[in-house]
Scaffold this active site. Structure first.
Site, PDB file in Angstrom:
ATOM      1  N   MET A  30       0.862  -1.191   0.000  1.00 22.07           N
ATOM      2  CA  MET A  30       0.000   0.000   0.000  1.00 22.07           C
ATOM      3  C   MET A  30       0.898   1.242   0.000  1.00 22.07           C
ATOM      4  O   MET A  30       0.471   2.320   0.443  1.00 22.07           O
ATOM      5  CB  MET A  30      -0.926  -0.019   1.217  1.00 22.07           C
ATOM      6  CG  MET A  30      -1.871  -1.224   1.190  1.00 22.07           C
ATOM      7  SD  MET A  30      -3.441  -0.936   2.012  1.00 22.07           S
ATOM      8  CE  MET A  30      -2.910  -0.600   3.658  1.00 22.07           C
ATOM      9  N   LEU A  33       6.775   2.829   1.479  1.00 20.32           N
ATOM     10  CA  LEU A  33       7.706   1.698   1.536  1.00 20.32           C
ATOM     11  C   LEU A  33       8.827   1.938   2.547  1.00 20.32           C
ATOM     12  O   LEU A  33       9.335   3.045   2.677  1.00 20.32           O
ATOM     13  CB  LEU A  33       8.311   1.441   0.143  1.00 20.32           C
ATOM     14  CG  LEU A  33       7.306   1.216  -0.994  1.00 20.32           C
ATOM     15  CD1 LEU A  33       8.041   0.942  -2.301  1.00 20.32           C
ATOM     16  CD2 LEU A  33       6.344   0.075  -0.678  1.00 20.32           C
ATOM     17  N   GLU A  35      12.105  -0.466   4.988  1.00 17.76           N
ATOM     18  CA  GLU A  35      13.038  -1.598   4.881  1.00 17.76           C
ATOM     19  C   GLU A  35      12.337  -2.952   4.790  1.00 17.76           C
ATOM     20  O   GLU A  35      12.827  -3.876   4.147  1.00 17.76           O
ATOM     21  CB  GLU A  35      14.009  -1.617   6.069  1.00 17.76           C
ATOM     22  CG  GLU A  35      15.063  -0.520   6.051  1.00 17.76           C
ATOM     23  CD  GLU A  35      16.033  -0.609   4.864  1.00 17.76           C
ATOM     24  OE1 GLU A  35      16.240  -1.724   4.351  1.00 17.76           O
ATOM     25  OE2 GLU A  35      16.543   0.443   4.452  1.00 17.76           O
ATOM     26  N   HIS A  37       9.485  -3.622   3.282  1.00 12.15           N
ATOM     27  CA  HIS A  37       9.114  -3.822   1.867  1.00 12.15           C
ATOM     28  C   HIS A  37      10.360  -4.084   1.016  1.00 12.15           C
ATOM     29  O   HIS A  37      10.333  -4.907   0.096  1.00 12.15           O
ATOM     30  CB  HIS A  37       8.411  -2.576   1.316  1.00 12.15           C
ATOM     31  CG  HIS A  37       7.113  -2.256   1.982  1.00 12.15           C
ATOM     32  ND1 HIS A  37       6.935  -1.154   2.777  1.00 12.15           N
ATOM     33  CD2 HIS A  37       5.917  -2.895   1.950  1.00 12.15           C
ATOM     34  CE1 HIS A  37       5.685  -1.125   3.215  1.00 12.15           C
ATOM     35  NE2 HIS A  37       5.052  -2.169   2.736  1.00 12.15           N
ATOM     36  N   SER A 213       7.153  -0.791  10.148  1.00 14.23           N
ATOM     37  CA  SER A 213       5.759  -0.663   9.714  1.00 14.23           C
ATOM     38  C   SER A 213       5.515   0.769   9.266  1.00 14.23           C
ATOM     39  O   SER A 213       6.083   1.707   9.838  1.00 14.23           O
ATOM     40  CB  SER A 213       4.828  -0.998  10.887  1.00 14.23           C
ATOM     41  OG  SER A 213       3.528  -0.535  10.622  1.00 14.23           O
TER      42      SER A 213
HETATM   43  O1  PAF Z   1       0.106  -5.659   3.655  1.00 17.56           O
HETATM   44  C1  PAF Z   1      -0.356  -4.772   2.913  1.00 17.56           C
HETATM   45  O2  PAF Z   1       0.271  -3.746   2.648  1.00 17.56           O
HETATM   46  C2  PAF Z   1      -1.760  -4.944   2.325  1.00 17.56           C
HETATM   47  O3  PAF Z   1      -2.600  -5.575   3.218  1.00 17.56           O
HETATM   48  C3  PAF Z   1      -1.751  -5.648   0.972  1.00 17.56           C
HETATM   49  C4  PAF Z   1      -1.246  -7.072   1.068  1.00 17.56           C
HETATM   50  C5  PAF Z   1      -0.895  -4.872  -0.017  1.00 17.56           C
HETATM   51  C6  PAF Z   1      -3.178  -5.706   0.410  1.00 17.56           C
HETATM   52  O4  PAF Z   1      -3.703  -4.441   0.228  1.00 17.56           O
END
Ligand code: PAF
Length: 310
Positions: A30, A33, A35, A37, A213
């Protein structure tokens, strides 16, 4: 690197890569972004030949009162990071692309114009109202975060199914930090015979243990300090298990003691569950998920550890 908003264009880019014999990796995000990700993207780069990162703040997984409008959207920085990591395509659809207004009676051309003018209701965390098809992974969506976020995992599973149908990846990469999400998506893929593999990558932590997060951004300095107690509580449980304690109630008490060090932490849940069924267990044995969620200031934080207990 291409940045694509349109579903058909994305399909074409992926089809071209597939025709060239490339394995496709998808990292669904979503945005905002960090570390965590980046580690998923790096894993995708290692394991596949063509990496798509989707950036889509999915309205269907926000409940009433969960402020979707405030969700961080540093799109330019995200794109820059993806480029640096060698991502091939950033798929960044609009809500209208992902949840178009459909009228069952419309002809094909009507549908096109409806899509162009579509007004998807997303205000105040409402689900995009015209979507009629939802994926509900029963039982696994109910406990843990499902209790305080009803409908959340329905939104997650549905958007993941949409992304899998659009991108058709060979592998999709998820973080262990969202353990329940990863377990639900794995189960959906298995139950619906979807032709891809879900790869779950380890949680990436700050030096003091806090799980990375996007929501950590909401913490002020004092809350940020107290946030280390989440992982400290999980580590305490692990220590007690190593010392031979098996009773979940005893372990939960020890975890509560750690979390209570902060007056600001409001516990949503501390759960000790079977890692496959997500059913609460009285005695830890086999593959066990110890998970917690707390409210800390404006942030809802989650963390977990997975243990194999003899
Ligand atoms: O973990 C996330 O960022 C979201 O739940 C996802 C998997 C991209 C779905 O929208």
């Amino acid at each position: 690197m291409e940045i694509i908003e349109i579903i058909e264009k994305t399909r074409k880019a992926v089809a071209k890569a597939k025709a060239a014999g490339k394995k496709i990796g998808l990292v669904p995000t979503m945005g905002a972004l960090h570390e965590g990700h980046f580690s998923l993207i790096k894993a995708a780069k290692k394991q596949t030949d063509f990496v798509v990162v989707s950036i889509f703040v999915n309205p269907a997984q926000f409940g009433p009162g969960e402020d979707i409008d405030k969700y961080p959207r540093p799109f330019d920085a995200d794109v820059k990071a993806c480029k640096k990591l060698g991502v091939n395509v950033v798929f960044a659809p609009t809500v209208e692309q992902m949840y178009p207004v459909r009228d069952n009676k419309s002809s094909k051309s009507d549908l096109k114009s409806t899509m162009a003018e579509s007004k998807v209701v997303v205000s105040n965390g409402m689900y995009p109202e015209k979507n009629l098809t939802w994926i509900n992974v029963e039982k696994l969506s109910e406990p843990l975060c499902g209790k305080s976020r009803p409908g959340h995992f329905r939104g997650v599973a549905t958007v993941c199914a949409k992304l899998f149908n659009i991108i058709r990846p060979d592998f999709a990469f998820f973080g262990q930090k969202d353990a329940q999400q990863a377990i639900i998506v794995q189960r959906m893929v298995a139950d619906l015979n979807m032709p891809l593999k879900i790869v779950v990558c380890p949680t990436v932590r700050e030096k003091d243990g806090l799980a990375m997060s996007s929501r950590n951004k909401y913490l002020n300095a004092k809350e940020r300090k107290d946030a280390v107690l989440l992982y400290a509580a999980l580590q305490e449980a692990e220590l007690f298990i190593k010392a031979g304690v098996r009773k979940s109630s005893e372990l939960k008490k020890e975890m509560e003691k750690i979390l209570k060090i902060s007056k600001q932490i409001k516990v949503d849940y501390i759960s000790i569950v079977d890692a496959q069924t997500l059913n609460e267990i009285k005695e830890v044995k086999g593959q066990v998920l110890i998970a917690l969620a707390v409210k800390l200031g404006a942030a809802r934080l989650i963390d977990n550890i997975m243990l194999d207990v003899e």
